[in-house]
Design an enzyme around this catalytic site. Sequence first.
Site, PDB file in Angstrom:
ATOM      1  N   ASP A  47       0.834  -1.199   0.000  1.00  8.38           N
ATOM      2  CA  ASP A  47       0.000   0.000   0.000  1.00  8.38           C
ATOM      3  C   ASP A  47       0.870   1.252   0.000  1.00  8.38           C
ATOM      4  O   ASP A  47       1.717   1.448   0.875  1.00  8.38           O
ATOM      5  CB  ASP A  47      -0.909  -0.021   1.224  1.00  8.38           C
ATOM      6  N   ARG A  48       0.647   2.102  -0.992  1.00  5.63           N
ATOM      7  CA  ARG A  48       1.492   3.284  -1.161  1.00  5.63           C
ATOM      8  C   ARG A  48       1.303   4.301  -0.046  1.00  5.63           C
ATOM      9  O   ARG A  48       2.266   4.869   0.476  1.00  5.63           O
ATOM     10  CB  ARG A  48       1.187   3.949  -2.521  1.00  5.63           C
ATOM     11  N   CYS A  84      -0.716   5.551 -11.170  1.00  5.31           N
ATOM     12  CA  CYS A  84      -0.963   5.669  -9.727  1.00  5.31           C
ATOM     13  C   CYS A  84      -0.372   7.004  -9.293  1.00  5.31           C
ATOM     14  O   CYS A  84       0.850   7.183  -9.329  1.00  5.31           O
ATOM     15  CB  CYS A  84      -0.320   4.524  -8.961  1.00  5.31           C
ATOM     16  N   THR A  86      -0.318   8.422  -6.254  1.00  6.78           N
ATOM     17  CA  THR A  86       0.418   8.364  -4.990  1.00  6.78           C
ATOM     18  C   THR A  86       1.842   7.865  -5.199  1.00  6.78           C
ATOM     19  O   THR A  86       2.787   8.352  -4.562  1.00  6.78           O
ATOM     20  CB  THR A  86      -0.315   7.467  -3.986  1.00  6.78           C
ATOM     21  N   THR A 126      -5.496  10.150  -2.362  1.00  4.23           N
ATOM     22  CA  THR A 126      -5.235   9.481  -1.095  1.00  4.23           C
ATOM     23  C   THR A 126      -4.720  10.484  -0.063  1.00  4.23           C
ATOM     24  O   THR A 126      -4.326  11.605  -0.401  1.00  4.23           O
ATOM     25  CB  THR A 126      -4.196   8.370  -1.263  1.00  4.23           C
ATOM     26  N   LYS A 165     -11.644   0.045  -4.119  1.00  2.00           N
ATOM     27  CA  LYS A 165     -10.673  -1.048  -4.153  1.00  2.00           C
ATOM     28  C   LYS A 165     -11.280  -2.348  -3.641  1.00  2.00           C
ATOM     29  O   LYS A 165     -11.037  -3.431  -4.187  1.00  2.00           O
ATOM     30  CB  LYS A 165      -9.438  -0.695  -3.316  1.00  2.00           C
ATOM     31  N   CYS A 194      -6.416  10.236  -8.059  1.00  2.00           N
ATOM     32  CA  CYS A 194      -6.328   8.819  -7.687  1.00  2.00           C
ATOM     33  C   CYS A 194      -7.064   8.052  -8.762  1.00  2.00           C
ATOM     34  O   CYS A 194      -8.193   8.417  -9.139  1.00  2.00           O
ATOM     35  CB  CYS A 194      -6.943   8.549  -6.325  1.00  2.00           C
TER      36      CYS A 194
END
Length: 230
Positions: A47-48, A84, A86, A126, A165, A194
């Site tokens: 998970d970023r 992505c 993030t 995020t 998600k 995002c």
Amino acid sequence: MKKLGVLGGMGPLCTAIFYKKLVKNTKANKDQDHIPTIILSDPQIPDRTKAIITGDDEDILLNKIKEDLENLEKQGVDNIAIPCNTMHYYYDTFKDYTSVNIINMVEETLLYCKNKNAKNIAVLGTLATANCGIYEKYSKDIGINIIEMDENIKNFTMDTIYKIKETNETSYPEFLEMLEDLKDTKVDAIILACTELSMIDDITSYDYVIDAMDILAYESIKKSDFELKF
């Protein structure tokens, strides 16, 4: 003819939709008119947001990304897209992992805003994107003013991202209502920062919404020396 590499899996459905955007926005009359593309979908990347904010599994994340970028380079790609937002927190680090050009999704989206004369921008993503300066790193030099979101908006956005998600559900009318309220604060544009947010039904029907995943697709097409369909 240039070959495109896509480092995806963050999340997997977003990667599939990114490829769909590539195909739909490329000017082509037959199969052979499309971009040669290698997609490496690695959903095992940690998970970023958690890695950036807490440091947990950051070393695993960086090692996996290094391995994946090296793999794409070995496949002879000319550019790499990472759908992505993030993950672009580590953009400068990633440039040391490969000699292949990595398209900067964040910077290109802000440049797009500038070209549209949108100066006061809300960025929705995020908590890592919202709180760790991922967009602010580039905005000042480009001449964009990033408007700070309050904690309620940040947390609601994060909750929505993780619901998408978890469920792959894309109907979130309450999120669209928040966008409408946010536009009433006189922002020029709202960036969907995002790729999960990009999947919400009807979200790009608003003319003031700019989808960073769309911009990444456009730039991937242009940098691959293909033409945009529009």
